[in-house]
Design a protein around this motif. Structure first.
Motif, PDB file in Angstrom:
ATOM      1  N   MET A  40     -59.597  65.032 -16.646  1.00 53.97           N
ATOM      2  CA  MET A  40     -58.960  66.024 -15.806  1.00 53.97           C
ATOM      3  C   MET A  40     -57.567  65.504 -15.061  1.00 53.97           C
ATOM      4  SD  MET A  40     -61.152  66.362 -12.072  1.00 53.97           S
ATOM      5  CE  MET A  40     -62.311  67.132 -13.251  1.00 53.97           C
ATOM      6  N   LYS A  41     -56.650  66.305 -15.104  1.00 62.21           N
ATOM      7  CA  LYS A  41     -55.241  65.933 -14.904  1.00 62.21           C
ATOM      8  C   LYS A  41     -54.655  67.114 -13.976  1.00 62.21           C
ATOM      9  CE  LYS A  41     -50.921  64.357 -16.789  1.00 62.21           C
ATOM     10  NZ  LYS A  41     -50.139  63.903 -18.021  1.00 62.21           N
ATOM     11  N   ARG A  42     -54.183  66.447 -12.932  1.00 63.10           N
ATOM     12  CA  ARG A  42     -53.481  67.529 -11.681  1.00 63.10           C
ATOM     13  C   ARG A  42     -52.616  66.798 -11.026  1.00 63.10           C
ATOM     14  NH1 ARG A  42     -56.764  72.088  -8.349  1.00 63.10           N
ATOM     15  NH2 ARG A  42     -55.013  73.437  -7.995  1.00 63.10           N
ATOM     16  N   TYR A  43     -51.499  67.388 -10.533  1.00 64.12           N
ATOM     17  CA  TYR A  43     -50.565  66.788  -9.740  1.00 64.12           C
ATOM     18  C   TYR A  43     -50.185  65.377 -10.294  1.00 64.12           C
ATOM     19  CZ  TYR A  43     -52.604  70.388  -6.671  1.00 64.12           C
ATOM     20  OH  TYR A  43     -53.045  71.350  -5.771  1.00 64.12           O
ATOM     21  N   ASP A  44     -50.040  65.232 -11.534  1.00 66.62           N
ATOM     22  CA  ASP A  44     -49.420  64.143 -12.244  1.00 66.62           C
ATOM     23  C   ASP A  44     -50.651  62.859 -11.921  1.00 66.62           C
ATOM     24  OD1 ASP A  44     -47.157  65.314 -13.019  1.00 66.62           O
ATOM     25  OD2 ASP A  44     -46.007  64.998 -11.239  1.00 66.62           O
ATOM     26  N   VAL A  45     -51.877  63.251 -11.645  1.00 68.14           N
ATOM     27  CA  VAL A  45     -52.789  62.143 -11.673  1.00 68.14           C
ATOM     28  C   VAL A  45     -53.643  62.237 -12.579  1.00 68.14           C
ATOM     29  CG1 VAL A  45     -54.475  61.098 -10.113  1.00 68.14           C
ATOM     30  CG2 VAL A  45     -52.226  61.645  -8.883  1.00 68.14           C
ATOM     31  N   GLU A  46     -53.914  61.473 -13.411  1.00 67.77           N
ATOM     32  CA  GLU A  46     -55.061  61.830 -14.478  1.00 67.77           C
ATOM     33  C   GLU A  46     -56.248  60.799 -14.073  1.00 67.77           C
ATOM     34  OE1 GLU A  46     -55.613  61.212 -19.236  1.00 67.77           O
ATOM     35  OE2 GLU A  46     -53.603  60.879 -18.221  1.00 67.77           O
ATOM     36  N   ILE A  47     -57.510  61.813 -14.068  1.00 66.28           N
ATOM     37  CA  ILE A  47     -58.650  61.167 -13.506  1.00 66.28           C
ATOM     38  C   ILE A  47     -59.754  61.428 -14.844  1.00 66.28           C
ATOM     39  CG2 ILE A  47     -60.534  61.216 -11.834  1.00 66.28           C
ATOM     40  CD1 ILE A  47     -58.613  62.030  -9.790  1.00 66.28           C
ATOM     41  N   GLY A  48     -60.551  60.267 -15.054  1.00 66.55           N
ATOM     42  CA  GLY A  48     -61.410  60.562 -16.426  1.00 66.55           C
ATOM     43  C   GLY A  48     -62.752  61.170 -15.710  1.00 66.55           C
ATOM     44  N   GLU A  49     -63.415  61.898 -16.293  1.00 66.82           N
ATOM     45  CA  GLU A  49     -64.760  62.417 -15.796  1.00 66.82           C
ATOM     46  C   GLU A  49     -65.768  61.377 -15.310  1.00 66.82           C
ATOM     47  OE1 GLU A  49     -67.023  65.498 -14.910  1.00 66.82           O
ATOM     48  OE2 GLU A  49     -65.068  65.510 -15.605  1.00 66.82           O
ATOM     49  N   ARG A  50     -65.964  60.477 -16.096  1.00 70.33           N
ATOM     50  CA  ARG A  50     -66.849  59.221 -15.338  1.00 70.33           C
ATOM     51  C   ARG A  50     -66.446  58.842 -14.093  1.00 70.33           C
ATOM     52  NH1 ARG A  50     -68.403  55.002 -19.722  1.00 70.33           N
ATOM     53  NH2 ARG A  50     -69.528  54.275 -18.176  1.00 70.33           N
ATOM     54  N   THR A  51     -65.099  58.593 -13.880  1.00 74.72           N
ATOM     55  CA  THR A  51     -64.529  58.160 -12.720  1.00 74.72           C
ATOM     56  C   THR A  51     -64.641  59.029 -11.621  1.00 74.72           C
ATOM     57  OG1 THR A  51     -62.918  56.670 -13.735  1.00 74.72           O
ATOM     58  CG2 THR A  51     -62.477  57.311 -11.441  1.00 74.72           C
ATOM     59  N   PHE A  52     -64.458  60.408 -11.999  1.00 76.98           N
ATOM     60  CA  PHE A  52     -64.715  61.467 -11.099  1.00 76.98           C
ATOM     61  C   PHE A  52     -65.867  61.845 -10.583  1.00 76.98           C
ATOM     62  CE2 PHE A  52     -65.001  66.195 -10.080  1.00 76.98           C
ATOM     63  CZ  PHE A  52     -64.420  66.242  -9.103  1.00 76.98           C
ATOM     64  N   GLN A  53     -67.119  61.584 -11.536  1.00 77.15           N
ATOM     65  CA  GLN A  53     -68.339  61.744 -11.123  1.00 77.15           C
ATOM     66  C   GLN A  53     -68.651  60.738 -10.384  1.00 77.15           C
ATOM     67  OE1 GLN A  53     -70.191  64.338 -11.548  1.00 77.15           O
ATOM     68  NE2 GLN A  53     -68.659  65.516 -12.578  1.00 77.15           N
ATOM     69  N   ARG A  54     -68.201  59.279 -10.683  1.00 77.42           N
ATOM     70  CA  ARG A  54     -68.575  58.153  -9.732  1.00 77.42           C
ATOM     71  C   ARG A  54     -67.916  58.451  -8.293  1.00 77.42           C
ATOM     72  NH1 ARG A  54     -65.703  53.889 -12.297  1.00 77.42           N
ATOM     73  NH2 ARG A  54     -63.943  54.499 -10.873  1.00 77.42           N
ATOM     74  N   ASP A  55     -66.824  58.917  -8.081  1.00 75.00           N
ATOM     75  CA  ASP A  55     -66.286  59.214  -6.821  1.00 75.00           C
ATOM     76  C   ASP A  55     -67.287  60.089  -6.049  1.00 75.00           C
ATOM     77  OD1 ASP A  55     -64.379  57.287  -7.405  1.00 75.00           O
ATOM     78  OD2 ASP A  55     -62.747  58.747  -7.974  1.00 75.00           O
ATOM     79  N   LEU A  56     -67.679  61.217  -6.909  1.00 74.87           N
ATOM     80  CA  LEU A  56     -68.412  62.205  -5.889  1.00 74.87           C
ATOM     81  C   LEU A  56     -69.578  61.698  -5.574  1.00 74.87           C
ATOM     82  CD1 LEU A  56     -68.016  65.506  -8.451  1.00 74.87           C
ATOM     83  CD2 LEU A  56     -66.956  64.901  -6.308  1.00 74.87           C
ATOM     84  N   ALA A  57     -70.381  60.483  -6.330  1.00 73.32           N
ATOM     85  CA  ALA A  57     -71.560  60.155  -5.978  1.00 73.32           C
ATOM     86  C   ALA A  57     -71.285  59.063  -4.648  1.00 73.32           C
ATOM     87  CB  ALA A  57     -71.921  59.169  -7.099  1.00 73.32           C
ATOM     88  N   ASP A  58     -70.132  58.526  -4.803  1.00 69.58           N
ATOM     89  CA  ASP A  58     -69.730  57.487  -3.501  1.00 69.58           C
ATOM     90  C   ASP A  58     -69.490  58.275  -2.119  1.00 69.58           C
ATOM     91  OD1 ASP A  58     -69.839  55.399  -5.342  1.00 69.58           O
ATOM     92  OD2 ASP A  58     -67.638  55.284  -5.413  1.00 69.58           O
ATOM     93  N   ILE A  59     -69.181  59.453  -2.449  1.00 69.17           N
ATOM     94  CA  ILE A  59     -68.728  60.428  -1.144  1.00 69.17           C
ATOM     95  C   ILE A  59     -70.189  60.945  -0.606  1.00 69.17           C
ATOM     96  CG2 ILE A  59     -67.837  62.440  -0.442  1.00 69.17           C
ATOM     97  CD1 ILE A  59     -65.332  62.118  -2.415  1.00 69.17           C
ATOM     98  N   ARG A  60     -70.842  61.169  -1.671  1.00 68.80           N
ATOM     99  CA  ARG A  60     -72.311  61.665  -1.307  1.00 68.80           C
ATOM    100  C   ARG A  60     -73.025  60.522  -0.554  1.00 68.80           C
ATOM    101  NH1 ARG A  60     -73.826  62.716  -5.857  1.00 68.80           N
ATOM    102  NH2 ARG A  60     -72.885  64.940  -6.026  1.00 68.80           N
TER     103      ARG A  60
END
Length: 269
Positions: free
Chosen positions: A1-21
């Motif tokens: 997942m890449k946007r605004y010159d920032v690349e985020i891996g799918e696993r990292t993204f899902q982990r961040d969502l879990a942390d926010i939740r």
């Protein structure tokens, strides 16, 4: 997942969502129609405040992580030599005590007398005002709320004693958020009403008020600023500080008090 010159891996993204939740009880939902994610919160949740607080923390982390020589950090900052920053180191612990409903014990210095006094209180709310932080807490010994500047607190201890956030005290604490500044003691004025205040500002001042609102309730229509809050001496002082840039339109009782104070000030010259 890449946007605004920032690349985020799918696993990292899902982990961040879990942390926010987990940490904030916020659901991040994918919207197929908008092809993006959004935060699903109830109407009582002030998401902007949370983002602001998180932004402050992240900004500090970014600054400290990007400056190679931290000893030279102050060369790039112009900070007034005031005690405003004192006490902020206790914010995390105080938030923990408030959320866990734990009483706290500390020493508080009276700036006028210089004396230290010990307090054991039930913390209800933290408030930032003009660069300084304050705690609104219930002092069971006095059966009343008091406001404590974090810069005057020392030897803070979170006790093992739980307290119950009573509904009537919750309502009183909420009113502390409905004032300009920090002067509000509900035991002295328990029925203080939330009033509509209308102020006419000059075009010059409107630019500043749009960037830095007087109060969270502020709305602007042309050059009329409307507030809904408890009127206190700090609000009156703030209005007077604007001088000829402001006119009080409503309520008439506030307008008359401002007129009398201005007349008294003029009579001394």
């Amino acid at each position: 997942m890449k946007r605004y010159d920032v690349e985020i891996g799918e696993r990292t993204f899902q982990r961040d969502l879990a942390d926010i939740r987990s940490n904030f009880d916020i659901e991040i939902i994918y919207d197929e129609q908008k092809n993006g994610y959004y935060a699903q919160t109830d109407s009582t949740f002030d998401f902007d405040k949370l983002l602001y607080f998180i932004g402050l923390a992240e900004s500090s982390d970014i600054i400290l992580s990007t400056v190679k020589d931290r000893n030279k950090l102050l060369e790039y900052l112009s900070i007034s030599p005031t005690p405003h920053a004192k006490g902020v180191e206790n914010i995390g612990r105080l938030l923990q005590a408030i959320q866990s409903q734990m009483s706290i014990h500390f020493e508080h210095r009276n700036y006028q007398t210089g004396r230290l006094k010990e307090y054991t209180v039930f913390p209800y709310l933290l408030k930032e005002f003009e660069g300084m932080w304050y705690m609104f807490a219930y002092v069971d010994e006095l059966k009343a709320f008091r406001t404590f500047g974090l810069d005057r607190i020392s030897d803070l201890i979170i006790t093992d004693n739980h307290f119950q956030r009573e509904k009537v005290l919750e309502l009183a604490a909420d009113k502390f958020n409905q004032i300009y500044g920090i002067i509000y003691e509900p035991d002295n004025n328990p029925n203080a009403p939330i009033e509509k205040v209308e102020l006419r500002f000059s075009d010059t001042m409107l630019h500043y008020l749009k960037a830095l609102p007087l109060h969270q309730s502020q709305t602007i229509d042309e050059n009329i600023v409307t507030l809904h809050l408890i009127i206190n001496p700090e609000l009156e002082n703030k209005i007077i500080s604007y001088g000829e840039q402001v006119e009080v339109l409503y309520p008439l009782s506030l307008r008359e008090r401002i007129i009398k104070r201005l007349q008294k000030a003029i009579s001394q010259y």
